[in-house]
Design an enzyme around this catalytic site. Sequence first.
Site, PDB file in Angstrom:
ATOM      1  N   GLY A 147       0.834  -1.204   0.000  1.00 15.54           N
ATOM      2  CA  GLY A 147       0.000   0.000   0.000  1.00 15.54           C
ATOM      3  C   GLY A 147       0.863   1.246   0.000  1.00 15.54           C
ATOM      4  N   ILE A 187      -5.622   9.518  11.482  1.00 11.24           N
ATOM      5  CA  ILE A 187      -4.611  10.108  10.608  1.00 11.24           C
ATOM      6  C   ILE A 187      -5.308  10.690   9.378  1.00 11.24           C
ATOM      7  CG2 ILE A 187      -2.437   9.718   9.390  1.00 11.24           C
ATOM      8  CD1 ILE A 187      -2.340   9.172  12.434  1.00 11.24           C
ATOM      9  N   TYR A 199     -14.060  -3.029  11.306  1.00 11.25           N
ATOM     10  CA  TYR A 199     -12.647  -2.687  11.083  1.00 11.25           C
ATOM     11  C   TYR A 199     -11.851  -2.919  12.358  1.00 11.25           C
ATOM     12  CZ  TYR A 199      -8.539   0.349  10.297  1.00 11.25           C
ATOM     13  OH  TYR A 199      -7.271   0.855  10.179  1.00 11.25           O
ATOM     14  N   ARG A 206      -0.089   5.672  -1.370  1.00 14.35           N
ATOM     15  CA  ARG A 206      -0.869   6.771  -0.814  1.00 14.35           C
ATOM     16  C   ARG A 206      -0.883   6.697   0.709  1.00 14.35           C
ATOM     17  NH1 ARG A 206      -7.299   5.425  -1.450  1.00 14.35           N
ATOM     18  NH2 ARG A 206      -7.248   3.305  -0.618  1.00 14.35           N
ATOM     19  N   VAL A 214      -2.463  -7.645  -1.950  1.00 14.08           N
ATOM     20  CA  VAL A 214      -2.260  -8.600  -0.860  1.00 14.08           C
ATOM     21  C   VAL A 214      -3.371  -9.628  -0.755  1.00 14.08           C
ATOM     22  CG1 VAL A 214      -0.832  -7.012   0.466  1.00 14.08           C
ATOM     23  CG2 VAL A 214      -3.309  -7.073   0.875  1.00 14.08           C
TER      24      VAL A 214
END
Length: 249
Positions: A17, A187, A154, A20, A66
């Site tokens: 990843g 973030i 999540y 970005r 992945v």
Amino acid sequence: MSEVKINPEGKVALVSGGNRGIGKAIVVELLERGAKKVYAGARNPETLVVLKEKYGDRLVPLKLDVTDEATIAEAAKVASDVEILINNAGVLKFDSILGKDAAVNLSDQLAVNVHGVINLTNAFVEGLKQKDAAAIAVVSSLAGLANMPVIGTYSVTKAAVHSVTQGYRAELAERNVLVAGVYPGAIDTDMTKDMEMGKDTPENVAKAVVDGLAAGQEDIYPDVMSEQLGVGYGSSPKTIEKEFAKFIG
């Protein structure tokens, strides 16, 4: 704290990843700190053209999904010289654990956030074990230490990532491999653009991750929110749980 400390200078790294958000910031931080070469994994390597132009041969765009064992196997062949593996690729869905789509959302996220970490790491681990010193960093989340209701499923996947990280650390305890868990809070990335709260920058997270590896830290709390909540996790896990419960609705 681990006795194994990995300074990126002169090292070869791979970041999943890496095109970005936090992943891109880690790629840049590694290169700026003197990494010999960084493989930046992305489903679409063309998104790395600008970075490639800036860093030249030191930046190697790498097709990597992945969830796709074929691209993982190819990446392991191409990047057999990797000494630092950064498991960063991840997906996030906003939902409640009580939602009608919770089971489907959980399955979708497990494929990337958990299975992806295991499949990618297992493809590289034998090579890492042969290096004089190596590191595996796994980006989890503060939500992996306590469930945040607005990102319920999540949080479940990141709790699994936390356990996976501990598993690798135990399995590799007798090897010269640092295994670090990274536990960011909120973030400022595309992934969290709909979250209305104070957010730190990917660049600050990247610096903390690289600093943490150089210091041999096994648990990295890379931003203001994670520093505030994560440091107290060992003595009072309920503190984070209660704070996150306030985000309901």
